[in-house]
Motif scaffolding. Structure first.
Motif, PDB file in Angstrom:
ATOM      1  N   LYS A 285     -16.445  11.755 -13.478  1.00  0.00           N
ATOM      2  CA  LYS A 285     -17.559  12.094 -14.346  1.00  0.00           C
ATOM      3  C   LYS A 285     -18.294  10.819 -14.741  1.00  0.00           C
ATOM      4  O   LYS A 285     -17.740   9.735 -14.700  1.00  0.00           O
ATOM      5  CB  LYS A 285     -17.053  12.801 -15.610  1.00  0.00           C
ATOM      6  N   ARG A 286     -19.558  10.965 -15.092  1.00  0.00           N
ATOM      7  CA  ARG A 286     -20.318   9.827 -15.581  1.00  0.00           C
ATOM      8  C   ARG A 286     -19.921   9.524 -17.019  1.00  0.00           C
ATOM      9  O   ARG A 286     -19.690  10.452 -17.790  1.00  0.00           O
ATOM     10  CB  ARG A 286     -21.821  10.114 -15.515  1.00  0.00           C
ATOM     11  N   PRO A 287     -19.813   8.257 -17.408  1.00  0.00           N
ATOM     12  CA  PRO A 287     -20.030   7.090 -16.564  1.00  0.00           C
ATOM     13  C   PRO A 287     -18.813   6.807 -15.675  1.00  0.00           C
ATOM     14  O   PRO A 287     -17.683   6.769 -16.166  1.00  0.00           O
ATOM     15  CB  PRO A 287     -20.229   5.963 -17.586  1.00  0.00           C
ATOM     16  N   HIS A 288     -19.042   6.652 -14.368  1.00  0.00           N
ATOM     17  CA  HIS A 288     -17.952   6.339 -13.455  1.00  0.00           C
ATOM     18  C   HIS A 288     -17.861   4.824 -13.281  1.00  0.00           C
ATOM     19  O   HIS A 288     -18.549   4.057 -13.975  1.00  0.00           O
ATOM     20  CB  HIS A 288     -18.120   7.064 -12.117  1.00  0.00           C
ATOM     21  N   ASP A 291     -21.034   2.832 -12.801  1.00  0.00           N
ATOM     22  CA  ASP A 291     -21.821   2.757 -14.030  1.00  0.00           C
ATOM     23  C   ASP A 291     -21.302   1.654 -14.945  1.00  0.00           C
ATOM     24  O   ASP A 291     -22.075   0.906 -15.540  1.00  0.00           O
ATOM     25  CB  ASP A 291     -21.774   4.097 -14.781  1.00  0.00           C
ATOM     26  N   HIS A 327     -20.733  15.808  -9.602  1.00  0.00           N
ATOM     27  CA  HIS A 327     -21.520  14.899 -10.411  1.00  0.00           C
ATOM     28  C   HIS A 327     -22.325  13.983  -9.488  1.00  0.00           C
ATOM     29  O   HIS A 327     -21.912  13.710  -8.373  1.00  0.00           O
ATOM     30  CB  HIS A 327     -20.619  14.056 -11.315  1.00  0.00           C
ATOM     31  N   ASP A 328     -23.485  13.540  -9.982  1.00  0.00           N
ATOM     32  CA  ASP A 328     -24.285  12.592  -9.210  1.00  0.00           C
ATOM     33  C   ASP A 328     -23.464  11.346  -8.918  1.00  0.00           C
ATOM     34  O   ASP A 328     -22.650  10.928  -9.726  1.00  0.00           O
ATOM     35  CB  ASP A 328     -25.548  12.192  -9.976  1.00  0.00           C
TER      36      ASP A 328
END
Length: 330
Positions: A285-288, A291, A327-328
């Motif tokens: 999930k972000r923040p991965h 990130d 997720h992106d």
């Protein structure tokens, strides 16, 4: 070791697990001629300080430059011997391909992308699950890649199998770990005739779990001798021990906190690795991890994304779209 026996040990209460780890570590230390600790992130840093706390003071080694800057700072403070990789990270990616999905899947994709007469049987098994004569004619085996990866990476076999498999416009490889970490550490161990303590836990799953369940905490093989005292630990056990030992926590992990239900966690990264490693990132999930790299070291993030190619439109579109991520990616 029998699987049920290992599972029973995993269900022991925390104090019993710590005692078990101490016993296995001491047993290994007393058995082998020389030993050392292979150090990376929080798990192995905790292992090193745990060993010291029970009177086992052995050298610690690491290819520290692969780790986050905050981890490197901790390595400096606890006296880790720094090794150099065999090849640079960028060169490994350029020569062999990007580390994506997982080590196991990447190794199979690499075979599909580099077909030879020698790997013909293995490639057939990867695509069909049929192991042929060498595999006892077993069919439907785990050798077969999941369909979603075959659809994306089975390109060289298109005509033979009359499928719609595509050829992703980038190479995939699992060789990073070998050239960056495994070989430098193995060479050091061979030179010093030393066997490693490793901070591995079966609860992490994957190939590690299978190996630890099969061989247990201490393994004395013909070509491999190693100790994983934390093999029966889960994440909660590791974090609890880190708190008790007052282990210095690298900034990339944040802090160890206890939620209202008693569960321990780190406030930033839960696990770390090489800053350019893409294994498992499509599930984060972000923040991965990328990130966090952008936040902590913008210059390094830009180098990997645009100079090396992680952020190129060709790989980004594939990882975002055709892998159907939850997720992106970037």
């Amino acid at each position: 070791m029998e699987s049920y026996e290992f599972r029973q040990k995993q269900s022991l209460p925390y104090p019993a697990k710590v005692q078990h780890a101490a016993q296995r570590a001491q047993e290994f230390y007393d058995t082998v001629e020389n030993c050392h600790v292979s150090v990376g992130g929080l798990d192995s840093i905790t292992l090193l300080l745990f060993l010291r706390s029970i009177g086992i003071d052995v050298p610690a080694i690491s290819v520290s430059q692969l780790e986050d800057k905050s981890i490197q700072q901790i390595h400096d403070g606890i006296g880790v011997i720094k090794l150099k990789p065999i090849k640079s990270k960028a060169k490994v990616i350029s020569e062999f391909g990007f580390p994506v999905i997982s080590k196991q899947v990447a190794s199979k994709i690499a075979l599909l992308q580099n077909p030879t007469e020698k790997n013909k049987t293995v490639r057939n098994a990867i695509i069909t699950g049929d192991c042929g004569k060498q595999g006892g004619y077993r069919k439907g085996t785990r050798m077969r890649l999941p369909q979603k990866w075959l659809n994306l990476f089975g390109g060289p076999e298109n005509e033979k199998y009359d499928t719609d498999y595509q050829t992703a416009p980038f190479l995939v490889s699992n060789k990073c770990c070998y050239y960056l970490k495994e070989k430098p550490c193995n060479d050091w161990a061979r030179e010093h005739k030393s066997s490693p303590f490793l901070g591995l836990m079966a609860s992490e799953g994957g190939q590690r779990e299978m190996a630890l369940v099969k061989h247990g905490c201490n393994y004395y093989g013909k070509t491999v001798t190693r100790s994983a005292p934390f093999a029966i630990f889960n994440r909660q056990d590791l974090l609890q021990l880190a708190l008790e030992l007052e282990v210095p926590v690298p900034r990339i992990y944040g802090e160890i906190v206890r939620d209202s239900d008693g569960t321990l966690r780190t406030t930033r990264a839960q696990r770390t690795g090489c800053s350019m490693c893409g294994f498992g990132i499509h599930l984060e999930k972000r923040p991965h991890r990328f990130d966090r790299l952008r936040e902590d070291n913008p210059k390094e993030w830009h180098y990997w994304m645009y100079d090396v190619g992680w952020g190129g439109s060709w790989i980004t579109s594939v990882l975002r779209g055709k892998m159907r991520l939850k997720h992106d990616f970037l």
